[in-house]
Design a protein around this motif. Structure first.
Motif, PDB file in Angstrom:
ATOM      1  N   CYS A  17       0.905  -0.814   0.625  1.00  0.00           N
ATOM      2  CA  CYS A  17       0.168   0.277  -0.236  1.00  0.00           C
ATOM      3  C   CYS A  17       1.001   1.181  -0.449  1.00  0.00           C
TER       4      CYS A  17
ATOM      5  N   VAL B 260       0.597  -6.439   0.569  1.00  0.00           N
ATOM      6  CA  VAL B 260      -0.794  -7.059   0.242  1.00  0.00           C
ATOM      7  C   VAL B 260      -0.551  -8.420   0.227  1.00  0.00           C
TER       8      VAL B 260
ATOM      9  N   VAL C 298      -5.100  -5.942   2.471  1.00  0.00           N
ATOM     10  CA  VAL C 298      -3.721  -5.001   2.756  1.00  0.00           C
ATOM     11  C   VAL C 298      -3.374  -5.433   4.496  1.00  0.00           C
TER      12      VAL C 298
ATOM     13  N   CYS D 234      -5.761   1.516  -2.975  1.00  0.00           N
ATOM     14  CA  CYS D 234      -6.311   1.133  -1.219  1.00  0.00           C
ATOM     15  C   CYS D 234      -7.438   1.759  -0.774  1.00  0.00           C
TER      16      CYS D 234
END
Length: 115
Positions: free
Chosen positions: A17, A23, A49, A92
């Motif tokens: 991220c 991730v 994440v 994200c």
């Protein structure tokens, strides 16, 4: 028809991220396609994440998921599902679905390049 080019991602790709969290693939759909033993990353996978340290005004607001934007118009699919490239668009999100920025895909050895 416009085509996107880039390197094909697999589930072993190193992706983070924008704040340094990692991730990872949360799911692997059945019937996956493999590349040198690793599952080819597709839009059908779910991505989470872990370890994001992001805070807003001292309140933790970590990234928890990634959503990729893919289309069939690029013509590159695996099992009928669009594959992910290192150039694919993504975002994200926090647990409250607040956009937190795009993921960072680390340069990797190119096994397959799509043009």
């Amino acid at each position: 028809m416009s085509r996107t080019s880039g390197s094909l991602l697999d589930t072993d790709a190193v992706i983070g991220c924008p704040h340094g969290g990692r991730v990872t693939t949360a799911t692997t759909p059945s019937g996956e396609v493999r590349l040198a033993g690793a599952v080819v990353a597709t839009a059908a996978h779910s991505y989470v994440v872990m370890g994001c340290p992001h805070t807003v005004d001292g309140v933790p607001m970590p990234c928890v998921t990634v959503r990729w934007t893919t289309t069939d118009s690029d013509g590159v699919t695996a099992g009928g599902v669009p594959v992910l490239l290192d150039t694919s668009s993504a975002q994200c999100f926090s647990a409250a679905f607040v956009p937190q920025g795009p993921p960072v895909v680390q340069a990797a050895q190119r096994r397959v390049t799509v043009r």
